[in-house]
Design a protein around this motif. Structure first.
Motif, PDB file in Angstrom:
ATOM      1  N   GLY A 468      45.080  32.097  51.255  1.00  0.00           N
ATOM      2  CA  GLY A 468      45.350  32.828  50.023  1.00  0.00           C
ATOM      3  C   GLY A 468      44.988  32.093  48.757  1.00  0.00           C
ATOM      4  N   ARG A 469      44.567  30.835  48.875  1.00  0.00           N
ATOM      5  CA  ARG A 469      44.300  30.029  47.680  1.00  0.00           C
ATOM      6  C   ARG A 469      43.279  30.675  46.756  1.00  0.00           C
ATOM      7  N   VAL A 470      42.282  31.357  47.327  1.00  0.00           N
ATOM      8  CA  VAL A 470      41.231  31.943  46.481  1.00  0.00           C
ATOM      9  C   VAL A 470      41.240  33.470  46.536  1.00  0.00           C
ATOM     10  N   MET A 471      42.313  34.048  47.024  1.00  0.00           N
ATOM     11  CA  MET A 471      42.406  35.508  47.092  1.00  0.00           C
ATOM     12  C   MET A 471      42.910  36.068  45.770  1.00  0.00           C
ATOM     13  N   GLY A 472      42.252  37.118  45.274  1.00  0.00           N
ATOM     14  CA  GLY A 472      42.704  37.737  44.042  1.00  0.00           C
ATOM     15  C   GLY A 472      44.000  38.514  44.233  1.00  0.00           C
ATOM     16  N   ALA A 508      55.005  33.001  43.802  1.00  0.00           N
ATOM     17  CA  ALA A 508      55.843  33.471  42.689  1.00  0.00           C
ATOM     18  C   ALA A 508      55.295  32.963  41.357  1.00  0.00           C
ATOM     19  N   HIS A 509      54.863  31.730  41.329  1.00  0.00           N
ATOM     20  CA  HIS A 509      54.270  31.161  40.112  1.00  0.00           C
ATOM     21  C   HIS A 509      53.045  31.960  39.707  1.00  0.00           C
ATOM     22  N   GLN A 510      52.228  32.322  40.703  1.00  0.00           N
ATOM     23  CA  GLN A 510      50.981  33.032  40.423  1.00  0.00           C
ATOM     24  C   GLN A 510      51.249  34.409  39.796  1.00  0.00           C
ATOM     25  N   ARG A 511      52.326  35.065  40.225  1.00  0.00           N
ATOM     26  CA  ARG A 511      52.609  36.394  39.649  1.00  0.00           C
ATOM     27  C   ARG A 511      53.534  36.310  38.438  1.00  0.00           C
ATOM     28  N   GLY A 512      53.831  35.091  37.975  1.00  0.00           N
ATOM     29  CA  GLY A 512      54.543  34.918  36.721  1.00  0.00           C
ATOM     30  C   GLY A 512      56.044  34.841  36.810  1.00  0.00           C
ATOM     31  N   ASP A 513      56.615  34.803  38.024  1.00  0.00           N
ATOM     32  CA  ASP A 513      58.064  34.710  38.195  1.00  0.00           C
ATOM     33  C   ASP A 513      58.441  33.233  38.280  1.00  0.00           C
ATOM     34  N   PRO A 655      46.543  27.814  38.081  1.00  0.00           N
ATOM     35  CA  PRO A 655      47.876  28.226  37.629  1.00  0.00           C
ATOM     36  C   PRO A 655      47.754  29.223  36.488  1.00  0.00           C
ATOM     37  N   PRO A 656      48.670  30.197  36.415  1.00  0.00           N
ATOM     38  CA  PRO A 656      48.567  31.234  35.369  1.00  0.00           C
ATOM     39  C   PRO A 656      48.518  30.667  33.958  1.00  0.00           C
TER      40      PRO A 656
END
Length: 798
Positions: A468-472, A508-513, A655-656
């Protein structure tokens, strides 16, 4: 006439030999080593350099003493006049030990320096073992190769052969690979270098990769008055039966192996004594570590041993079968260590014995042995993944899976092979379509593993989440993390539970939580602390460090510097590939551009060493941002252009907050350049950009401190020759203390950076120094001399 030949990296040996020779108890100093290692040159250097009035030391070639008693008579004649005598190639004379014992019976005050393939076991004998030159580490920065002894010997020998080589990065890499392929054996390196007027180093490297050394360099031997391969055969002919059979049997191994492996594969009683004979005669090379010893054959000796083994086809077939069985045991042990959470030990075991596993894998694929091929591949693929997998290695996965799909085989093996192919496919993807094409393998692997459960399902889920590291779109990964945490908990696999918790935090970090990311990361970090495994701790600790500034991560979380030290200690290359750019970004945010440049250099060097151009992506990105922060917009724009084709796989890996704060710099308007039409061309441009980024970051990194030290006494003939410096070399040398990079020097002097590298390599050889810092130290000690040379040069130009 004094001995003037340059000896490379023999200073310590000469000091040891002179110290032993000066002792009253030493009557015979024997220099032993493999033919072609430079025993004779070392003996000449050892007895040279006396007072002008001292008589030259007689030098007796024992090869000419072909009749019984001839060697003793010749040495006794010399002993009537001289106190010290050199006897070269003593083991080639009949009954050499007995003959020299007669000398001492008649002339008890005589002292000898002897060269031989093995100790002669004479009274009062002291032995100095002369090894081959150190083989270059092919993962090092190529710029370091120019000052390594084996590479210097090749370049010097090529120059004497009339070739003109520019020691640029590619040439140095080729020469280093040649020296490694020849086992660092000086005479073999000289013979290979003698081919450079006809063949480029790149061609020689290719030939040595595909053919035995004798077919590439043997016919050059006569021109140099030595037949290296005949000398090796002669050394083998002096062995007794058991040692000769062991030498042939050792040809089944492709690299250095421990004694336990030799015992298991050879399966003969009392191997220690014949192995000691091979070590004494230098036909087997021991390498001793704190944890044990390994043994290897030099490439030239292995070629001869393979010829011996081929004369016994039944024995060869038996050894190959036993070798494959042993390699399977190594792969199985590596897998057990991985499952038990001892990933560092597993990767170390697989990496150390990778040539043996690959030899067994090739054999198993050729023989259609499906299960053996699958087990061996699963033993080595985690090592590839840690280092950075390449297209070549993916080709092996494809070959083994094709073999598996032709036969009914264990579903667990099939599931793991599919999971690895899916993950590797994602790793090698350059765009979203490539990622999507690899995901069905991971889905099929999960479908096979789910009804089986247990460790298999845990491993397949872990590989699926890593993809998942490079999955959008990562929405499907969070259920996999929850399922993985559940299965690992049922097994009591604390290391796997920690990883799944940390990955859940990253999602969770990736989606902003940020609150959920912090909760998961803290839970994983505290679990890792209780486990006491530094490798397992790296992931959650690094995640905590990459959360947005101001997040209350806790005072017990290691700093980036501590995390990097820990990752280096456990040799976790994948964590380093992630932590280094993160630490670079942190330094950029803090305004510490010097630290950012230093970390960028290490990240880019590790990307280069991986052999996978994709590893340049994130380090080149951080260097792009470094250039932007410094206002070097021309650099950032150039690097940004090379990153453009990889936006689809690069953006999800960041990271976002990086995308938020630096998105315009990364994904904003691009230079008006046509994108490469193929993925291969895009990767080639990325590699060029990575090298460009490395040069730029190096130019910014703090210059190393220069220490003035007393010059080391040179006892090898490798004396400084400043009088041979050209006018341009003096000019380059005089500018080195400024700390300017090669690129900056090229601008100052109006020449190309490649020409600067050529001049600096020549300067190092002529001054007898090992690199830039020693050259700068030399300049600071000899400023007056250099200044006179500059005035003379200016006069000539005027």
């Amino acid at each position: 006439m004094p001995w003037r030949r340059t000896l490379h990296a023999r200073e310590d040996l000469l000091r040891t030999a002179r110290r032993l020779l000066a002792q009253d108890s030493t009557r015979v100093l024997t220099l032993t080593g493999l033919p072609g290692v430079g025993r004779t040159s070392l003996a000449r250097a050892l007895v040279a350099g006396g007072a002008p009035q001292q008589l030259p030391v007689p030098f007796i070639d024992a090869r000419r003493a072909t009749e019984p008693g001839a060697l003793a008579r010749t040495v006794l004649d010399a002993a009537a006049v001289f106190d010290l005598i050199v006897v070269d190639d003593a083991d080639l004379a009949p009954s050499a030990a007995a003959e020299l014992t007669r000398v001492f019976d008649t002339q008890p005050d005589a002292r000898l320096v002897v060269t031989a393939g093995a100790p002669l076991r004479l009274p009062g004998e002291a032995v100095v073992r002369v090894p081959p030159l150190p083989e270059p580490d092919l993962s090092d920065d190529p710029e370091t190769y120019a000052v390594q002894p084996a590479v210097r010997l090749f370049l010097d020998s090529a120059e004497r052969s009339g070739a003109t080589l520019t020691p640029d990065r590619e040439t140095l890499q080729d020469v280093a690979a040649i020296c490694t392929a020849l086992g660092g054996l000086p005479q073999a390196i000289v013979l290979a270098a003698a081919r450079t007027p006809t063949l480029t180093p790149a061609t020689l490297r290719s030939l040595l990769a595909d053919a035995p050394p004798s077919t590439v360099i043997a016919h050059q031997s006569a021109a140099h008055g030595h037949d290296l391969f005949t000398a090796i055969a002669w050394s083998e002919s002096l062995l007794d039966g058991s040692a000769r059979e062991l030498l042939a049997d050792l040809a089944v191994f492709a690299s250095a192996v421990p004694l336990e492996a030799i015992v298991e594969v050879i399966a003969q009683d009392d191997l220690v004594n014949p192995l000691a004979v091979l070590v004494d005669s230098h036909l087997a090379q021991p390498v001793h570590y704190d944890t044990g010893s390994v043994y290897r054959l030099s490439p030239l000796v292995r070629e001869h041993a393979a010829t011996l083994l081929s004369r016994r086809p039944e024995r060869a077939a038996e050894l190959r079968a036993r070798h494959t069985h042993w390699a399977l045991g190594v792969a199985h042990e590596s897998g057990k260590l991985t499952v038990s959470g001892m990933t560092t030990d597993a990767l170390w075991l697989a990496a150390e014995l990778e040539p043996e596993i690959m030899a067994a894998l090739q054999r198993s694929v050729d023989n259609g042995d499906v299960e053996a091929a699958a087990q061996l591949l699963l033993g080595i693929v985690p090592c590839w993944f840690s280092q950075a997998v390449t297209e070549s290695e993916k080709g092996w996965i494809d070959r083994v899976l094709a073999l598996v799909e032709e036969h009914e085989t264990d579903q667990e093996l099939l599931a793991m092979l599919l999971a690895w192919r899916g993950l590797v496919g994602v790793e090698l993807a350059t765009e979203a379509a490539g990622v999507a094409a690899a995901l069905p393998d991971l889905q099929q692997a999960r479908d096979l593993a789910e009804p089986i459960g247990g460790q298999l399902l845990t491993r397949v889920l872990m590989l699926s989440v890593l993809a998942g590291r490079v999955m959008g779109d990562r929405s499907a990964l969070e259920p996999l993390c929850r399922r993985g945490l559940e299965v690992a908990g049922q097994l009591g696999d604390v290391a796997a539970m920690t990883s799944f918790e940390a990955w859940a935090g990253m999602l969770a970090h990736q989606r902003g939580d940020i609150d959920e990311a912090l909760r998961c990361a803290r839970a994983a970090f505290e679990r890792a602390q209780r486990l006491g495994n530094p490798r397992v701790m790296l992931l959650p600790a690094a995640l905590l460090r990459t959360l947005p500034s101001g997040t209350p991560i806790g005072d017990d979380v290691p700093s980036f510097a501590e995390l990097l030290d820990s990752a280096r200690r456990v040799q976790d290359n994948r964590s380093l590939a992630w932590i280094l750019p993160s630490a670079t970004m942190s330094a950029l945010v803090d305004g510490d551009l010097d630290t950012a440049a230093t970390l960028a250099v290490e990240a880019l060097r590790r990307a280069r060493a991986s052999g996978n151009p994709r590893r340049y992506l994130v380090p080149t990105l951080t260097t792009t941002l470094l250039a932007h922060e410094r206002g070097d917009d021309h650099v950032s724009a150039r690097l940004q252009g090379a990153l453009s084709p990889f936006r689809q796989v690069l953006a999800p890996a960041l990271p976002p907050w990086v995308v938020r704060d630096y998105g315009d710099s990364i994904f904003g308007p691009q230079p008006d350049l046509a994108l490469p039409p193929t993925a291969e061309e895009a990767l080639a441009l990325l590699q060029v950009a990575g090298e460009d980024a490395l040069s730029y970051a190096r130019s910014l990194a703090a210059a190393p401190a220069i220490r003035l030290v007393a010059p080391l006494e040179d006892t090898t003939g490798l004396l400084p020759r400043p009088e041979e410096l050209t006018d341009r070399e003096r000019e380059v040398l005089g500018n080195l203390p400024s700390g300017a990079s090669n690129k900056e020097l090229s601008v100052q002097l109006g020449i190309s950076a490649k020409t600067v590298m050529h001049h600096t390599s020549s300067i190092y050889r002529k001054l007898g120094v090992r690199g830039r810092s020693e050259a700068i130290s030399w300049v600071l000690r000899h400023q007056d001399e250099l200044g006179q040379g500059d005035e003379h040069a200016r006069g000539n130009r005027a």
